[in-house]
Design an enzyme around this catalytic site. Structure first.
Site, mmCIF file in Angstrom:
data_model
loop_
_atom_site.group_PDB
_atom_site.id
_atom_site.type_symbol
_atom_site.label_atom_id
_atom_site.label_comp_id
_atom_site.label_asym_id
_atom_site.label_seq_id
_atom_site.Cartn_x
_atom_site.Cartn_y
_atom_site.Cartn_z
ATOM 1 N N TRP A 58 3.573 0.580 5.087
ATOM 2 C CA TRP A 58 4.176 -0.511 5.858
ATOM 3 C C TRP A 58 3.403 -1.824 5.740
ATOM 4 O O TRP A 58 3.256 -2.557 6.704
ATOM 5 C CB TRP A 58 4.348 -0.120 7.332
ATOM 6 C CG TRP A 58 5.209 1.080 7.519
ATOM 7 C CD1 TRP A 58 6.550 1.178 7.294
ATOM 8 C CD2 TRP A 58 4.801 2.374 7.959
ATOM 9 N NE1 TRP A 58 7.006 2.446 7.563
ATOM 10 C CE2 TRP A 58 5.935 3.214 7.976
ATOM 11 C CE3 TRP A 58 3.573 2.908 8.344
ATOM 12 C CZ2 TRP A 58 5.891 4.550 8.352
ATOM 13 C CZ3 TRP A 58 3.527 4.228 8.716
ATOM 14 C CH2 TRP A 58 4.669 5.040 8.727
ATOM 15 N N HIS A 59 2.966 -2.135 4.526
ATOM 16 C CA HIS A 59 2.215 -3.363 4.305
ATOM 17 C C HIS A 59 2.782 -4.163 3.129
ATOM 18 O O HIS A 59 2.020 -4.600 2.252
ATOM 19 C CB HIS A 59 0.733 -3.062 4.052
ATOM 20 C CG HIS A 59 0.080 -2.300 5.154
ATOM 21 N ND1 HIS A 59 -0.962 -1.417 4.941
ATOM 22 C CD2 HIS A 59 0.315 -2.285 6.494
ATOM 23 C CE1 HIS A 59 -1.333 -0.885 6.103
ATOM 24 N NE2 HIS A 59 -0.569 -1.398 7.057
ATOM 25 N N PRO A 60 4.099 -4.411 3.073
ATOM 26 C CA PRO A 60 4.658 -5.152 1.941
ATOM 27 C C PRO A 60 4.268 -6.627 2.000
ATOM 28 O O PRO A 60 4.260 -7.243 3.066
ATOM 29 C CB PRO A 60 6.170 -4.975 2.113
ATOM 30 C CG PRO A 60 6.360 -4.803 3.595
ATOM 31 C CD PRO A 60 5.148 -4.028 4.051
ATOM 32 N N HIS A 119 0.857 -1.180 0.000
ATOM 33 C CA HIS A 119 0.000 0.000 0.000
ATOM 34 C C HIS A 119 0.898 1.238 0.000
ATOM 35 O O HIS A 119 1.778 1.351 0.840
ATOM 36 C CB HIS A 119 -0.878 0.018 1.256
ATOM 37 C CG HIS A 119 -1.907 -1.059 1.279
ATOM 38 N ND1 HIS A 119 -2.184 -1.805 2.411
ATOM 39 C CD2 HIS A 119 -2.741 -1.533 0.314
ATOM 40 C CE1 HIS A 119 -3.143 -2.679 2.136
ATOM 41 N NE2 HIS A 119 -3.489 -2.533 0.878
#
Length: 533
Positions: A468-470, A292
């Site tokens: 911070w959503h890899p 994201h």
């Protein structure tokens, strides 16, 4: 030394996996590169905010130069502590929507991975403060609750969005995200509930569990295409540990593929560059990176509506005392209490809204916008839910201690960029609408003079950053998919006794924060493992 199972990575997924295996009477070794989760400051919901730009509990990756962002490099934080992101994150509890998981079912050809089946894991793990229905559990170890403190600016945002035509949504986790409302948090009546709190603390004294902290797994030992152990760097010395049954990687989207590649599992051409012998040629290792990405829209406001200077001077002391004595006040907040899910091009579109619009009650800036003078204000952060951009993770060198090369590739797809520009335009409309407009003083970012699409495009390229959503770098897929790394049981293709239970398994990024999915995936995958044992 031998264990039944070795888990590489003590983040959210690793904690859930360890809990379930130990409770199944297995001897488990959990290896974590970071230190322990003991700092009482981390238990305070607002405690993570001062750490956003660095702390002993973070690792910062710097991306490779991004040509599509005018050669910009940007920083991406990752948790480096037992509990991983769950110990230091913003605590938002968000699952995504049915279409996300049903796409997984299609990708791997297994209905066990669709929304209805994953929902069972969410409900089992959850101990919800308010909801008790088919979508929510109340007896699970992971505590989930409403924000304990809400500022006036949040109320104004919610009323403004309703005035613009969005419905109020009381539950973003029942499969329908469209609307505006308060986000639930992984908190337990004013205290953070990390994966350590929920899953490790109850078994910490169990002799079946061994935890090694500040230890780096440098490679997986593979013999005859079977994973049998790990090499671990501890205090400058290499040690070997072996597994009777299986090795489970839960090191996260950046590190899980790195460990596989250093172990000889990956794209043969990539491994040759670093003189690593290929054991299994899997082209997909490190590919399919999704995240994201967000762009901030910042305004200054009248004082008294947000959190500016609530952590300074006399206010800091008062708020701290209120928290310690009464477990109430601003310290119980994560500063981002509300959001809306919408289509900025058509507010009436309620099917899989492409944007999550956070409202953060501070001027939320980072290293790329540090020239902005802090003041009373708020930030509307547009976050793309299902970005089309795909990046990758590659090795920096043959040295397993070196961090990987990360290419997020934000805005490499023109449609992502166009959607973000339209969302920034919509954010302007929001702050110009009542009742929120009554407290807004001035536009700080991008600034009133930034009006043309070309100027907005440059602004987006200058300020875009991770949410911070890899995910996705060890994706699950069918055997005939040349970029699939894992099968439907999350086993690594071509290697026996090796699985990946973290969010790197996602074929497609879910439409929400990834901490809750990380735990549900691990629970779901461990059920498969135990069922097949």
């Amino acid at each position: 030394m031998k264990f039944d199972y070795i888990i590489i990575g003590g983040g959210s997924s690793g904690c859930v996996t360890a809990n379930k295996l130990v409770k199944n009477n297995a001897n488990v070794l959990l290896i974590e590169e970071g230190g322990d989760y003991k700092n009482p400051f981390l238990k305070m919901p607002a405690g993570f905010i001062p750490m956003l730009n660095g702390s002993p509990y973070h690792r910062f990756h710097t991306t490779i130069s991004q040509k599509q962002l005018n050669d910009r490099k940007h920083d991406i934080a990752q948790g480096k502590i037992l509990g991983g992101g769950s110990s230091i994150n913003g605590m938002v509890y968000m699952r995504g929507r049915p279409s996300d998981y049903n796409a997984w079912e299609n990708e791997v050809g297994d209905k066990y991975w669709n929304w209805d089946n994953l929902l069972n894991s969410y409900v089992t793990l959850e101990g919800n403060q308010r909801f008790n229905n088919k979508y929510h559990g109340i007896d699970g170890p992971l505590k989930v609750s409403d924000p304990k403190y809400v500022v006036k600016g949040t109320d104004l945002y919610i009323k403004t969005m309703q005035g613009l035509g969005l419905p109020f949504n009381s539950d973003f986790n029942d499969g329908s995200q469209y609307g505006v409302g308060l986000m639930q948090l992984t908190t337990n009546y004013g205290k953070r509930c990390s994966a350590v709190d929920a899953f490790i603390s109850p078994i910490r004294d169990n002799k079946k569990l061994s935890i090694k902290l500040k230890s780096i797994v440098t490679k997986i030992i593979i013999e005859n295409n079977k994973a049998i152990g790990v090499e671990v760097l501890e205090k400058g010395k290499t040690h070997k540990y072996f597994a009777n049954n299986e090795i489970i990687i839960t090191a996260g989207t950046y590190i899980s593929p790195k460990i596989l590649m250093h172990s000889g599992v990956g794209d043969e051409e990539e491994l040759k560059k670093h003189n690593i012998k290929t054991i299994v040629n899997l082209k997909g290792v490190g590919q399919n990176l999704q995240d994201h990405h967000e762009v901030p829209y910042v305004v200054s406001t009248k004082k008294g509506y947000g959190y500016y200077k609530q952590d300074k001077g006399i206010r800091k002391i008062i708020n701290g005392l209120q928290y310690l004595l009464f477990n109430s006040g601003p310290v119980t907040s994560n500063a981002a209490e509300t959001c809306s899910f919408l289509n900025p091009r058509d507010l009436s579109d309620n099917i899989d809204p492409p944007i999550k619009l956070y409202c953060v009650q501070i001027m939320y800036t980072d290293r790329d916008t540090k020239d902005i003078k802090p003041n009373h204000g708020l930030t509307l952060t547009s976050c793309i839910m299902n970005p089309r951009a795909r990046g990758d993770v590659k090795l920096r060198s043959p040295d397993p201690i070196d961090l990987p090369l990360i290419n997020p590739n934000f805005f490499s797809n023109k449609e992502d960029l166009n959607l973000m520009i339209d969302s920034i335009k919509f954010a302007r409309k929001v702050v110009q609408s009542k009742p929120l407009s009554e407290i807004v003083i001035n536009e700080t970012l991008p600034g009133k003079n930034i009006t043309s699409d070309n100027d907005l495009e440059n602004f987006c390229k200058r300020t875009v950053k991770t949410n911070w959503h890899p995910v996705g770098t060890c994706k699950m897929g069918k055997e005939n998919d040349q970029y699939a790394v894992l099968d439907n049981k999350l086993k690594v293709y071509g290697v026996e006794n090796l699985r990946v239970f973290d969010v790197s398994m996602m074929p497609r990024l879910v439409s929400g924060n990834t901490n809750a999915p990380a735990m549900a995936i691990a629970n779901h995958a461990t059920n498969i493992l135990l069922r097949d044992s």
